[in-house]
Design a protein around this motif. Structure first.
Motif, PDB file in Angstrom:
ATOM      1  N   CYS A 213      54.645  44.986  41.877  1.00 10.77           N
ATOM      2  CA  CYS A 213      53.522  45.222  40.966  1.00 10.77           C
ATOM      3  C   CYS A 213      52.546  44.051  41.008  1.00 10.77           C
ATOM      4  CB  CYS A 213      54.043  45.439  39.551  1.00 10.77           C
ATOM      5  SG  CYS A 213      52.759  45.773  38.326  1.00 10.77           S
ATOM      6  N   LEU A 214      53.093  42.830  40.969  1.00 10.05           N
ATOM      7  CA  LEU A 214      52.237  41.650  41.007  1.00 10.05           C
ATOM      8  C   LEU A 214      51.523  41.527  42.352  1.00 10.05           C
ATOM      9  CD1 LEU A 214      54.546  39.022  39.250  1.00 10.05           C
ATOM     10  CD2 LEU A 214      52.524  40.123  38.298  1.00 10.05           C
ATOM     11  N   TRP A 215      52.237  41.848  43.417  1.00  5.73           N
ATOM     12  CA  TRP A 215      51.646  41.768  44.754  1.00  5.73           C
ATOM     13  C   TRP A 215      50.470  42.729  44.878  1.00  5.73           C
ATOM     14  CZ3 TRP A 215      53.023  45.669  48.757  1.00  5.73           C
ATOM     15  CH2 TRP A 215      52.346  45.427  49.955  1.00  5.73           C
ATOM     16  N   ARG A 216      50.666  43.967  44.396  1.00  5.98           N
ATOM     17  CA  ARG A 216      49.605  44.959  44.481  1.00  5.98           C
ATOM     18  C   ARG A 216      48.419  44.601  43.587  1.00  5.98           C
ATOM     19  NH1 ARG A 216      53.671  50.236  44.531  1.00  5.98           N
ATOM     20  NH2 ARG A 216      54.113  50.164  46.796  1.00  5.98           N
ATOM     21  N   ALA A 217      48.692  43.827  42.546  1.00  7.09           N
ATOM     22  CA  ALA A 217      47.611  43.391  41.651  1.00  7.09           C
ATOM     23  C   ALA A 217      46.882  42.160  42.171  1.00  7.09           C
ATOM     24  CB  ALA A 217      48.177  43.115  40.257  1.00  7.09           C
ATOM     25  N   GLY A 218      47.320  41.645  43.337  1.00  6.58           N
ATOM     26  CA  GLY A 218      46.647  40.491  43.936  1.00  6.58           C
ATOM     27  C   GLY A 218      47.168  39.154  43.480  1.00  6.58           C
ATOM     28  N   ALA A 219      48.321  39.144  42.794  1.00  7.50           N
ATOM     29  CA  ALA A 219      48.835  37.879  42.269  1.00  7.50           C
ATOM     30  C   ALA A 219      49.205  36.890  43.364  1.00  7.50           C
ATOM     31  CB  ALA A 219      50.057  38.139  41.385  1.00  7.50           C
ATOM     32  N   TYR A 220      49.565  37.406  44.534  1.00 11.89           N
ATOM     33  CA  TYR A 220      50.010  36.526  45.613  1.00 11.89           C
ATOM     34  C   TYR A 220      48.947  36.312  46.689  1.00 11.89           C
ATOM     35  CZ  TYR A 220      54.564  37.343  43.477  1.00 11.89           C
ATOM     36  OH  TYR A 220      55.601  37.419  42.590  1.00 11.89           O
ATOM     37  N   ASP A 221      47.741  36.742  46.420  1.00  8.87           N
ATOM     38  CA  ASP A 221      46.666  36.481  47.370  1.00  8.87           C
ATOM     39  C   ASP A 221      46.460  34.970  47.469  1.00  8.87           C
ATOM     40  OD1 ASP A 221      46.391  39.176  47.615  1.00  8.87           O
ATOM     41  OD2 ASP A 221      44.529  39.329  46.463  1.00  8.87           O
ATOM     42  N   VAL A 222      46.564  34.454  48.669  1.00 13.52           N
ATOM     43  CA  VAL A 222      46.511  33.004  48.880  1.00 13.52           C
ATOM     44  C   VAL A 222      45.079  32.558  49.141  1.00 13.52           C
ATOM     45  CG1 VAL A 222      47.296  31.090  50.303  1.00 13.52           C
ATOM     46  CG2 VAL A 222      48.860  32.979  49.774  1.00 13.52           C
ATOM     47  N   GLU A 223      44.643  31.577  48.365  1.00 14.01           N
ATOM     48  CA  GLU A 223      43.336  30.951  48.586  1.00 14.01           C
ATOM     49  C   GLU A 223      43.582  29.540  49.095  1.00 14.01           C
ATOM     50  OE1 GLU A 223      41.136  31.063  44.996  1.00 14.01           O
ATOM     51  OE2 GLU A 223      41.227  33.245  44.790  1.00 14.01           O
ATOM     52  N   GLY A 224      43.191  29.299  50.338  1.00 18.06           N
ATOM     53  CA  GLY A 224      43.416  27.980  50.916  1.00 18.06           C
ATOM     54  C   GLY A 224      44.792  27.868  51.545  1.00 18.06           C
ATOM     55  N   THR A 225      45.289  26.633  51.648  1.00 24.04           N
ATOM     56  CA  THR A 225      46.549  26.338  52.305  1.00 24.04           C
ATOM     57  C   THR A 225      47.707  26.351  51.313  1.00 24.04           C
ATOM     58  OG1 THR A 225      46.332  23.960  51.939  1.00 24.04           O
ATOM     59  CG2 THR A 225      45.308  24.869  53.935  1.00 24.04           C
ATOM     60  N   VAL A 226      48.914  26.188  51.856  1.00 19.42           N
ATOM     61  CA  VAL A 226      50.088  26.044  50.994  1.00 19.42           C
ATOM     62  C   VAL A 226      49.910  24.842  50.069  1.00 19.42           C
ATOM     63  CG1 VAL A 226      52.542  25.477  50.982  1.00 19.42           C
ATOM     64  CG2 VAL A 226      51.680  27.175  52.596  1.00 19.42           C
ATOM     65  N   ALA A 227      49.352  23.756  50.603  1.00 17.44           N
ATOM     66  CA  ALA A 227      49.127  22.565  49.777  1.00 17.44           C
ATOM     67  C   ALA A 227      48.189  22.857  48.610  1.00 17.44           C
ATOM     68  CB  ALA A 227      48.563  21.433  50.641  1.00 17.44           C
ATOM     69  N   ASP A 228      47.177  23.693  48.860  1.00 13.65           N
ATOM     70  CA  ASP A 228      46.256  24.070  47.780  1.00 13.65           C
ATOM     71  C   ASP A 228      46.991  24.848  46.699  1.00 13.65           C
ATOM     72  OD1 ASP A 228      44.074  22.932  49.103  1.00 13.65           O
ATOM     73  OD2 ASP A 228      43.657  24.779  50.208  1.00 13.65           O
ATOM     74  N   SER A 229      47.867  25.741  47.132  1.00 14.85           N
ATOM     75  CA  SER A 229      48.641  26.548  46.182  1.00 14.85           C
ATOM     76  C   SER A 229      49.570  25.665  45.351  1.00 14.85           C
ATOM     77  CB  SER A 229      49.454  27.598  46.937  1.00 14.85           C
ATOM     78  OG  SER A 229      50.231  28.367  46.055  1.00 14.85           O
ATOM     79  N   VAL A 230      50.198  24.689  46.014  1.00 16.78           N
ATOM     80  CA  VAL A 230      51.090  23.767  45.310  1.00 16.78           C
ATOM     81  C   VAL A 230      50.309  22.982  44.261  1.00 16.78           C
ATOM     82  CG1 VAL A 230      52.492  21.686  45.581  1.00 16.78           C
ATOM     83  CG2 VAL A 230      52.766  23.590  47.175  1.00 16.78           C
ATOM     84  N   ARG A 231      49.100  22.546  44.624  1.00 18.68           N
ATOM     85  CA  ARG A 231      48.289  21.782  43.673  1.00 18.68           C
ATOM     86  C   ARG A 231      47.915  22.635  42.465  1.00 18.68           C
ATOM     87  NH1 ARG A 231      45.472  16.827  42.475  1.00 18.68           N
ATOM     88  NH2 ARG A 231      45.001  17.279  40.315  1.00 18.68           N
ATOM     89  N   ARG A 232      47.555  23.906  42.710  1.00 13.08           N
ATOM     90  CA  ARG A 232      47.212  24.783  41.581  1.00 13.08           C
ATOM     91  C   ARG A 232      48.418  24.983  40.665  1.00 13.08           C
ATOM     92  NH1 ARG A 232      44.150  27.437  45.635  1.00 13.08           N
ATOM     93  NH2 ARG A 232      45.887  28.840  46.099  1.00 13.08           N
TER      94      ARG A 232
END
Length: 250
Positions: A213-232
């Motif tokens: 459900c979360l995936w289809r809602a765009g919750a896992y859409d990645v913006e930037g790199t893994v490092a960017d995601s970790v920082r967020r």
């Protein structure tokens, strides 16, 4: 890599070394190296080769002296790890400016920077911490900010432990990807791309309905790199922790 633990050496000698004593002998031959040089060399070895490579013999080699000459200054590896950990914490150069939240965010940013500069810090458990100026200055900085927020003394003390635990734990986890990339030569982004087959062919949408459900809602859409995601994620966690503290003031 085995986890090393701070606080494992002789308490009296370790504390004296952390706070600048005992003084160098004034008679006899001048020592070839100082405590500061031993600590700096140990940090350099750990930065380049990892904490597992750091030993009294390796540090002596780095300094170009005999191993036994180091024991004149530092009793052993346990005490040296305390000196190393506290030494890099001093690099934070914490500056008291801004609101109480901004000061805590500054503390978090500077602590993250230390872990990124010295990834071996993630391999040091500080459950029993080195009671040196690097650690104590950081705790004083946090407590000053929390006291200025209006928290009662007991609340400030508890909040300081919560923040310190979160920041150090998250910073240590963050450098995992950095270390793995250096060891394997593969970035976190590349590692995930190579495992796309799992999501394409093996992920069961019925077994994991909430993830789906979360995936289809765009919750896992990645913006930037893994490092960017970790920082967020880091910023989000710290922000919610500070929101909770602020909420207790109302």
């Amino acid at each position: 890599m085995a986890v090393e633990r701070s606080g494992g050496g002789d308490p009296a000698r370790t504390i004296a070394l952390l706070w600048g004593g005992p003084p160098e002998p004034k008679v006899g031959r001048k020592p070839k190296v100082s405590v500061g040089q031993v600590v700096s060399a140990a940090i350099s070895v750990a930065d380049r080769e990892g904490l597992g490579a750091m030993s009294m013999a390796r540090v002596a080699q780095e300094l170009g002296v005999g191993t036994m000459s180091l024991y004149t200054h530092v009793p052993g590896k346990a005490e040296l790890i305390d000196l190393m950990a506290d030494g890099v914490l001093r690099e934070r150069n914490l500056a008291a400016a801004g609101t109480w939240r901004e000061r805590i965010e500054h503390y978090a940013d500077r602590t993250r920077a230390v872990y990124r500069a010295h990834p071996w810090m993630r391999d040091v458990s500080m459950v029993r911490p080195p009671l040196g100026p690097g650690l104590m200055d950081g705790e004083e900085f946090l407590l000053a900010a929390l006291t200025d927020s209006g928290l009662a003394p007991r609340q400030a003390a508890v909040a300081q432990l919560a923040i310190e635990g979160y920041v150090h734990g998250a910073a240590a986890s963050e450098v995992d990807d950095q270390q793995l990339e250096e060891v394997t030569g593969e970035s976190g982004d590349s590692w995930w791309r190579a495992r796309q087959v799992f999501w394409d062919d093996y992920f069961d949408v019925e077994r994991y309905p909430v993830m789906t459900c979360l995936w289809r809602a765009g919750a896992y859409d990645v913006e930037g790199t893994v490092a960017d995601s970790v920082r967020r994620s880091f910023d989000y966690g710290l922000g919610r922790l500070l929101d909770g503290i602020e909420g207790g003031l109302r």
